[in-house]
Write a protein that holds these residues in place. Structure first.
Motif, PDB file in Angstrom:
ATOM      1  N   LYS A 165       1.911 -10.240  23.938  1.00 13.95           N
ATOM      2  CA  LYS A 165       1.017 -10.280  23.852  1.00 13.95           C
ATOM      3  C   LYS A 165       0.346  -9.356  22.328  1.00 13.95           C
ATOM      4  O   LYS A 165       0.693  -8.437  22.957  1.00 13.95           O
ATOM      5  CB  LYS A 165       0.072 -10.658  24.222  1.00 13.95           C
ATOM      6  CG  LYS A 165      -1.446 -10.761  23.882  1.00 13.95           C
ATOM      7  CD  LYS A 165      -1.889 -12.595  23.320  1.00 13.95           C
ATOM      8  CE  LYS A 165      -2.803 -12.870  23.286  1.00 13.95           C
ATOM      9  NZ  LYS A 165      -2.723 -14.429  22.149  1.00 13.95           N
ATOM     10  N   GLU A 166       0.553  -9.475  21.314  1.00 13.30           N
ATOM     11  CA  GLU A 166       0.057  -8.491  20.703  1.00 13.30           C
ATOM     12  C   GLU A 166      -1.764  -9.261  20.099  1.00 13.30           C
ATOM     13  O   GLU A 166      -2.243  -9.771  18.809  1.00 13.30           O
ATOM     14  CB  GLU A 166       0.498  -8.722  19.384  1.00 13.30           C
ATOM     15  CG  GLU A 166       1.742  -8.190  19.666  1.00 13.30           C
ATOM     16  CD  GLU A 166       3.217  -8.313  18.760  1.00 13.30           C
ATOM     17  OE1 GLU A 166       3.260  -7.545  17.943  1.00 13.30           O
ATOM     18  OE2 GLU A 166       4.099  -8.604  18.825  1.00 13.30           O
ATOM     19  N   PHE A 167      -2.204  -8.378  20.252  1.00 13.37           N
ATOM     20  CA  PHE A 167      -4.267  -8.570  19.606  1.00 13.37           C
ATOM     21  C   PHE A 167      -3.989  -8.277  18.703  1.00 13.37           C
ATOM     22  O   PHE A 167      -4.197  -7.188  18.137  1.00 13.37           O
ATOM     23  CB  PHE A 167      -5.077  -7.847  21.472  1.00 13.37           C
ATOM     24  CG  PHE A 167      -5.025  -8.475  22.152  1.00 13.37           C
ATOM     25  CD1 PHE A 167      -5.360 -10.028  22.403  1.00 13.37           C
ATOM     26  CD2 PHE A 167      -4.252  -7.728  23.192  1.00 13.37           C
ATOM     27  CE1 PHE A 167      -5.061 -10.001  23.482  1.00 13.37           C
ATOM     28  CE2 PHE A 167      -4.047  -8.415  24.568  1.00 13.37           C
ATOM     29  CZ  PHE A 167      -4.071  -9.714  24.602  1.00 13.37           C
ATOM     30  N   GLU A 168      -5.160  -9.412  17.677  1.00 13.23           N
ATOM     31  CA  GLU A 168      -5.103  -9.069  16.306  1.00 13.23           C
ATOM     32  C   GLU A 168      -6.618  -8.647  16.866  1.00 13.23           C
ATOM     33  O   GLU A 168      -6.722  -7.203  15.428  1.00 13.23           O
ATOM     34  CB  GLU A 168      -6.001 -10.774  15.942  1.00 13.23           C
ATOM     35  CG  GLU A 168      -4.378 -11.051  15.184  1.00 13.23           C
ATOM     36  CD  GLU A 168      -4.986 -12.589  14.282  1.00 13.23           C
ATOM     37  OE1 GLU A 168      -5.934 -12.215  14.500  1.00 13.23           O
ATOM     38  OE2 GLU A 168      -4.687 -13.506  14.316  1.00 13.23           O
ATOM     39  N   GLN A 169      -7.712  -8.132  17.573  1.00 11.45           N
ATOM     40  CA  GLN A 169      -8.955  -7.735  17.894  1.00 11.45           C
ATOM     41  C   GLN A 169      -8.743  -6.848  19.051  1.00 11.45           C
ATOM     42  O   GLN A 169      -8.182  -7.559  20.062  1.00 11.45           O
ATOM     43  CB  GLN A 169      -9.910  -8.527  17.812  1.00 11.45           C
ATOM     44  CG  GLN A 169     -10.063  -9.008  16.417  1.00 11.45           C
ATOM     45  CD  GLN A 169     -10.427  -7.704  15.586  1.00 11.45           C
ATOM     46  OE1 GLN A 169     -11.078  -6.432  14.789  1.00 11.45           O
ATOM     47  NE2 GLN A 169     -10.050  -8.096  14.043  1.00 11.45           N
ATOM     48  N   PRO A 170      -8.943  -5.759  19.445  1.00 15.07           N
ATOM     49  CA  PRO A 170      -8.711  -5.175  20.498  1.00 15.07           C
ATOM     50  C   PRO A 170      -9.269  -6.121  22.021  1.00 15.07           C
ATOM     51  O   PRO A 170     -10.399  -6.587  21.978  1.00 15.07           O
ATOM     52  CB  PRO A 170      -9.722  -3.363  20.184  1.00 15.07           C
ATOM     53  CG  PRO A 170      -9.493  -3.324  18.964  1.00 15.07           C
ATOM     54  CD  PRO A 170      -9.652  -5.098  18.636  1.00 15.07           C
ATOM     55  N   TYR A 171      -8.924  -6.466  23.099  1.00 14.20           N
ATOM     56  CA  TYR A 171      -9.204  -6.724  23.960  1.00 14.20           C
ATOM     57  C   TYR A 171      -9.525  -5.948  25.414  1.00 14.20           C
ATOM     58  O   TYR A 171      -9.309  -5.111  25.512  1.00 14.20           O
ATOM     59  CB  TYR A 171      -7.840  -7.554  24.800  1.00 14.20           C
ATOM     60  CG  TYR A 171      -8.207  -8.668  26.056  1.00 14.20           C
ATOM     61  CD1 TYR A 171      -8.101 -10.030  25.699  1.00 14.20           C
ATOM     62  CD2 TYR A 171      -7.932  -8.104  27.297  1.00 14.20           C
ATOM     63  CE1 TYR A 171      -8.652 -10.503  26.455  1.00 14.20           C
ATOM     64  CE2 TYR A 171      -7.890  -9.687  28.394  1.00 14.20           C
ATOM     65  CZ  TYR A 171      -9.150 -10.407  27.818  1.00 14.20           C
ATOM     66  OH  TYR A 171      -8.744 -11.782  28.609  1.00 14.20           O
ATOM     67  N   ASP A 172     -11.038  -6.389  25.488  1.00 12.99           N
ATOM     68  CA  ASP A 172     -11.807  -5.747  26.711  1.00 12.99           C
ATOM     69  C   ASP A 172     -11.058  -5.534  27.939  1.00 12.99           C
ATOM     70  O   ASP A 172     -11.873  -7.138  28.694  1.00 12.99           O
ATOM     71  CB  ASP A 172     -13.100  -6.285  26.841  1.00 12.99           C
ATOM     72  CG  ASP A 172     -13.964  -5.437  26.868  1.00 12.99           C
ATOM     73  OD1 ASP A 172     -13.639  -4.772  28.342  1.00 12.99           O
ATOM     74  OD2 ASP A 172     -15.438  -4.972  26.158  1.00 12.99           O
ATOM     75  N   ILE A 173     -10.739  -4.893  28.549  1.00 11.12           N
ATOM     76  CA  ILE A 173     -10.084  -5.248  30.609  1.00 11.12           C
ATOM     77  C   ILE A 173     -11.429  -5.153  31.163  1.00 11.12           C
ATOM     78  O   ILE A 173     -10.898  -4.811  32.533  1.00 11.12           O
ATOM     79  CB  ILE A 173      -9.404  -4.977  30.367  1.00 11.12           C
ATOM     80  CG1 ILE A 173      -8.700  -3.070  30.174  1.00 11.12           C
ATOM     81  CG2 ILE A 173      -8.274  -5.963  29.586  1.00 11.12           C
ATOM     82  CD1 ILE A 173      -7.816  -2.938  30.504  1.00 11.12           C
ATOM     83  N   TYR A 174     -12.827  -4.625  30.520  1.00  5.78           N
ATOM     84  CA  TYR A 174     -13.425  -3.025  31.513  1.00  5.78           C
ATOM     85  C   TYR A 174     -13.922  -4.042  32.560  1.00  5.78           C
ATOM     86  O   TYR A 174     -14.082  -3.241  34.186  1.00  5.78           O
ATOM     87  CB  TYR A 174     -14.691  -3.545  30.877  1.00  5.78           C
ATOM     88  CG  TYR A 174     -15.592  -2.425  31.567  1.00  5.78           C
ATOM     89  CD1 TYR A 174     -15.088  -0.711  31.815  1.00  5.78           C
ATOM     90  CD2 TYR A 174     -17.063  -2.831  31.632  1.00  5.78           C
ATOM     91  CE1 TYR A 174     -16.354  -0.082  32.413  1.00  5.78           C
ATOM     92  CE2 TYR A 174     -18.061  -2.055  32.636  1.00  5.78           C
ATOM     93  CZ  TYR A 174     -17.204  -0.781  32.812  1.00  5.78           C
ATOM     94  OH  TYR A 174     -17.965   0.041  33.154  1.00  5.78           O
ATOM     95  N   ASP A 175     -14.247  -5.613  32.547  1.00  2.00           N
ATOM     96  CA  ASP A 175     -14.883  -6.320  33.211  1.00  2.00           C
ATOM     97  C   ASP A 175     -13.858  -6.244  34.698  1.00  2.00           C
ATOM     98  O   ASP A 175     -13.912  -5.906  36.114  1.00  2.00           O
ATOM     99  CB  ASP A 175     -15.082  -7.783  33.359  1.00  2.00           C
ATOM    100  CG  ASP A 175     -16.986  -7.108  32.883  1.00  2.00           C
ATOM    101  OD1 ASP A 175     -17.449  -6.128  33.299  1.00  2.00           O
ATOM    102  OD2 ASP A 175     -17.367  -8.094  31.877  1.00  2.00           O
ATOM    103  N   ALA A 176     -11.595  -7.150  33.889  1.00  2.00           N
ATOM    104  CA  ALA A 176     -11.528  -7.159  34.833  1.00  2.00           C
ATOM    105  C   ALA A 176      -9.968  -6.107  35.439  1.00  2.00           C
ATOM    106  O   ALA A 176      -9.974  -5.773  36.220  1.00  2.00           O
ATOM    107  CB  ALA A 176      -9.852  -7.531  33.283  1.00  2.00           C
ATOM    108  N   ASN A 177     -10.605  -4.669  35.176  1.00  2.00           N
ATOM    109  CA  ASN A 177     -10.106  -3.531  35.865  1.00  2.00           C
ATOM    110  C   ASN A 177     -10.857  -2.316  36.718  1.00  2.00           C
ATOM    111  O   ASN A 177     -11.643  -2.021  37.014  1.00  2.00           O
ATOM    112  CB  ASN A 177     -10.246  -2.306  34.607  1.00  2.00           C
ATOM    113  CG  ASN A 177      -8.833  -1.631  35.069  1.00  2.00           C
ATOM    114  OD1 ASN A 177      -8.589  -1.529  35.858  1.00  2.00           O
ATOM    115  ND2 ASN A 177      -9.841   0.229  34.712  1.00  2.00           N
ATOM    116  N   GLY A 178     -12.224  -4.036  36.854  1.00  2.00           N
ATOM    117  CA  GLY A 178     -13.662  -3.707  38.232  1.00  2.00           C
ATOM    118  C   GLY A 178     -14.382  -2.221  37.188  1.00  2.00           C
ATOM    119  O   GLY A 178     -14.583  -1.372  38.735  1.00  2.00           O
ATOM    120  N   ARG A 179     -14.538  -2.355  36.276  1.00  2.00           N
ATOM    121  CA  ARG A 179     -15.648  -2.141  35.246  1.00  2.00           C
ATOM    122  C   ARG A 179     -15.450   0.157  35.662  1.00  2.00           C
ATOM    123  O   ARG A 179     -16.297   0.350  35.736  1.00  2.00           O
ATOM    124  CB  ARG A 179     -17.078  -2.245  35.955  1.00  2.00           C
ATOM    125  CG  ARG A 179     -17.523  -3.817  36.274  1.00  2.00           C
ATOM    126  CD  ARG A 179     -18.833  -3.993  36.544  1.00  2.00           C
ATOM    127  NE  ARG A 179     -20.023  -3.396  35.410  1.00  2.00           N
ATOM    128  CZ  ARG A 179     -19.934  -4.033  34.625  1.00  2.00           C
ATOM    129  NH1 ARG A 179     -19.665  -5.841  33.905  1.00  2.00           N
ATOM    130  NH2 ARG A 179     -20.868  -3.465  33.421  1.00  2.00           N
TER     131      ARG A 179
END
Length: 786
Positions: free
Chosen positions: A525-539
């Motif tokens: 996967k190559e994101f056109e816009q940065p992908y937020d993983i803050y919640d998935a990473n346990g905040r």
């Protein structure tokens, strides 16, 4: 002259029995076995011979499988059997000559043929007569030579030399007048199955069977015990005799590699059923597999010993057949790690099932105590299985082999490759499908461990420099810790990533690169816009360390990342294949506190909530959902707790299937059990009578399952089963009320004070023992005398 056959009719085609036809296409198909008009056929259905038919002829007839006209053979009924005859009893008739057809083909599922010719015994039946008296039977024994046997009319005896050697000398037939002669049909069959130098003793067969062929080992052990005790063993099922003793050692290797390396395998690894035998998936398990497709949550409930755990395995095999259209044994699913067992109990908790904070001993620290106690969030079995199932789902969504090495145990790494806008390292890595690290650019680190790397860094930086712990850890990760199939997330900011990749190679050193420590990757996967993983990473925010493992993420998170805006991503397939199913078997599901164990996940297990609804887990503080390809199969014992007392939320979300005592197992030719013990005690009648009385005096939830008697091979086995399993169970059902228990089993087994009476199991002279007589009295109506 007309010939005589038996024909096997599938349990899934009952209309062929009622309408008396067999559909296999035009005449000449191998399934017909060469039967012609005028030939006689004994039809076998559900493991029993139901009568005698005559071949009427071949014709075309629409049938359930092919609605168009298709070739069939039709029959007329000659003699119906008011009581169908179990196959094991059928083949004991002295009219038949025992050969491979009767001892193997009659009971085994066979490819390509449904009809097999029966050879008559000329001594007992005229060749031109098919009038068979099924009240007659031959009695089979395994006996030491010159050992006196019970006075039966006709006997077939496998003669053993002595208890020390246990070698088969011959197979003889003894008639009512005491005349003994070689029984050639069975002797020839034994000799054809065992070369002269491979006719092993019973003790040698037991040695080969002990590790893998458990049922074979149990049978031979029982035979040896009875030979040692009384000099003979009564065989109630000749097929068991053939399979466990006369067939010798199977020579079809499980590992078909014939190289020198495979020659070191133990002899037991060669014991396997012949390729011609096909294991049928019984129709009732297919029905349950269809139900599992309708509802991924299933509970099997019933009295103890009804085979609920066994049924879960067969349901999984049937479901695998629906999924892959292939016969996949349960053991293979287990080897692939796609099925796990867990048992609920009163102390079982949410933290063990889903996730919780648990103590861990850190041995990496150096101190006088050798380590320290730390606490961290760890997954329970359900969350681990969900991760494994999501891994399969992720693989199915990519139309390539990019994730062929990715497993549920694969790790997820955060990797920094510089800034997107101006860092040439990032661009070069993306172009060449790499991740790369630049420290120690003049050193090839192949074969170096963490301590080696740490010392090299410390040496190059000199005295007084900052400790190289983080840099050494990063280099150790790319050299040693990462594995093919691991997932890498490319850093963008403390809360976002820019790419998702999968590692495709081991460590490589490119000396001409400024960042020479390389792992090849494929970009998922190559994101056109940065992908937020803050919640998935346990905040939790990402740090600047170049490489480290992201332990809070799992494969379901990666799946969601790859699915994000996937319409513009060519790496994601437009239509995913069905992912392989995963199974969690929950034994004794009724013994756990369901609300406490499932918590908020009781909602997620519903079929329409799978992969569509998520909840935030209380410990990791991250969203969680259940995959569609994870199936929950529970079992519960109704003698412990009625289904009506179950948690209401559980009852709404699971499909419930009652597993009742199955008396057909004793006559099912595929299971090949002993229906008679010592050739006098009928286990099916005994169990059926006990349950009828329990129904009348208690309820259906407290019946006794067939599993209590399925491993009974001798009167000693039955004696121990009866006194130490069955009677205590019935006594518990009635709270040790001796009068109530006597209404079930009769007064022979309890005295006036409720103490157990241990009857003599040993025979005196030619009669039967008092223990055998008492058991037979139960189902013959003489035991219920209270």
């Amino acid at each position: 002259m007309a010939k005589l056959y038996f024909g096997k009719f599938g349990v899934d085609k009952p209309e062929q029995i009622t309408e008396k036809f067999y559909a296999a296409g035009p005449k000449g198909d191998t399934w017909y076995g060469g039967i012609e008009s005028g030939d006689l056929v004994y039809p076998i259905f559900e493991g029993k011979v139901i009568g005698l038919w005559i071949v009427k002829g071949y014709t075309n007839k629409p049938n359930r499988i092919n609605k168009n006209d298709s070739g069939v053979v039709e029959f007329d009924e000659v003699t119906p059997f008011s009581t169908p005859i179990p196959v094991a009893q059928f083949i004991r008739n002295p009219a038949f000559s025992l050969d491979i057809n009767l001892l193997n083909k009659a009971v085994k599922s066979t490819k390509g043929c449904g009809f097999f010719e029966i050879t008559l015994d000329e001594e007992n039946t005229p060749v031109d007569s098919f009038n068979v008296d099924f009240n007659q039977k031959q009695n089979f024994y395994i006996a030491l030579q010159d050992q006196p046997l019970p006075n039966d009319d006709q006997q077939i005896i496998v003669v053993i030399d002595n208890i020390q050697n246990t070698r088969i000398l011959s197979i003889v037939k003894r008639n009512a007048q005491g005349t003994t002669k070689l029984y050639e049909p069975l002797m020839k069959l034994y000799e054809s199955r065992n070369k002269e130098d491979e006719r092993y003793t019973l003790k040698e067969l037991l040695q080969y069977a002990n590790n893998e062929a458990i049922k074979k080992a149990n049978y031979i052990s029982t035979v040896l015990h009875e030979l040692n005790k009384q000099g003979w063993y009564a065989v109630s099922n000749p097929v068991q005799l053939y399979d466990n003793i006369l067939v010798g050692r199977r020579r079809t290797p499980k590992n078909k590699d014939t190289s020198s390396a495979s020659n070191n395998m133990s002899p037991v690894s060669y014991m396997q059923e012949a390729d011609e035998d096909v294991i049928e998936i019984q129709e009732n398990y297919k029905r349950y597999a269809e139900l599992l497709e309708f509802n991924p949550n299933l509970v099997l409930y019933g009295p103890p010993g009804t085979g609920k755990t066994y049924a879960t395995k067969k349901i999984i095999e049937a479901f695998e057949n629906r999924y892959s259209n292939q016969t996949v044994p349960f053991e293979q699913v287990e080897r692939e790690g796609r099925v796990k067992f867990v048992t609920f109990h009163q102390s079982y908790s949410y933290e063990e099932f889903i996730e919780g904070i648990r103590p861990r001993f850190n041995t990496e620290e150096t101190s006088d105590s050798g380590g320290s106690l730390q606490y961290g969030i760890e997954n329970g079995i359900l969350k681990d299985m969900a991760t494994a199932a999501f891994t399969q789902t992720l693989k199915s969504e990519l139309k390539s082999d990019l994730l062929s090495n990715t497993k549920e145990s694969s790790r997820i790494w955060k990797v920094s490759l510089g800034k997107r806008s101006d860092d040439q390292t990032y661009e070069r890595c993306k172009q060449n499908n790499w991740i790369a690290v630049g420290w120690l650019s003049n050193h090839n680190l192949t074969g170096k461990n963490y301590e080696d790397i740490y010392n090299i860094l410390k040496s190059e930086r000199g005295p007084g420099a900052q400790e190289p712990g983080n840099d050494a850890s990063t280099l150790d990760s790319i050299v040693n810790e990462m594995n093919e199939g691991d997932i890498v997330l490319i850093y963008d900011s403390p809360t976002t990533i820019r790419d998702v990749g999968v590692i495709r190679s081991g460590y490589k050193y490119f000396s001409n690169e400024s960042f020479p420590h390389i792992r090849e990757v494929a970009w998922l996967k190559e994101f056109e816009q940065p992908y937020d993983i803050y919640d998935a990473n346990g905040r939790t925010r990402l740090t600047l360390k170049t490489i480290y493992e992201l332990t809070r993420l799992n494969m379901s998170d990666i799946q969601q990342m790859i699915q994000a805006d996937h319409a513009t991503d060519a790496a994601v397939a437009q239509q995913a294949d069905d992912p392989k199913p995963y199974y969690l078997i929950i034994d004794e599901i009724n013994r756990g506190n369901i609300s406490k164990i499932f918590g908020e996940l009781i909602t997620l297990i519903e079929k329409d909530k799978r992969q569509t609804l998520s909840v935030t887990l209380p410990y990791s503080q991250k969203p969680f959902t259940l995959p569609r390809n994870l199936y929950l199969i529970g079992t519960m014992n109704t003698a412990d707790r009625s289904i009506t007392a179950l948690d209401t939320a559980l009852r709404r979300r699971f499909a419930f299937v009652e597993i009742e005592p199955d008396y057909s197992v004793f006559t099912d030719p595929n299971l090949n059990l002993s229906a008679m013990v010592n050739d006098v005690v009928d286990l099916e009648k005994l169990l059926r009578t006990l349950n009828e009385r329990i129904l009348n005096h208690l309820d259906r939830d407290h019946r006794i399952g067939q599993a209590y008697f399925m491993d009974v091979l001798s009167i000693s086995d039955l004696y121990h089963t009866w006194y130490y399993k069955v009677l205590p169970l019935i006594s518990e059902y009635f709270y040790n009320d001796a009068a109530a228990v006597k209404k079930i089993v009769g007064s022979q087994f309890y005295d006036q004070y409720g103490s157990m009476i241990f009857l003599n199991q040993h025979r005196e002279g030619q009669g039967i023992s008092e223990f055998e007589r008492a058991l037979m009295g139960i189902y013959k109506g003489k035991a219920n005398d209270e």
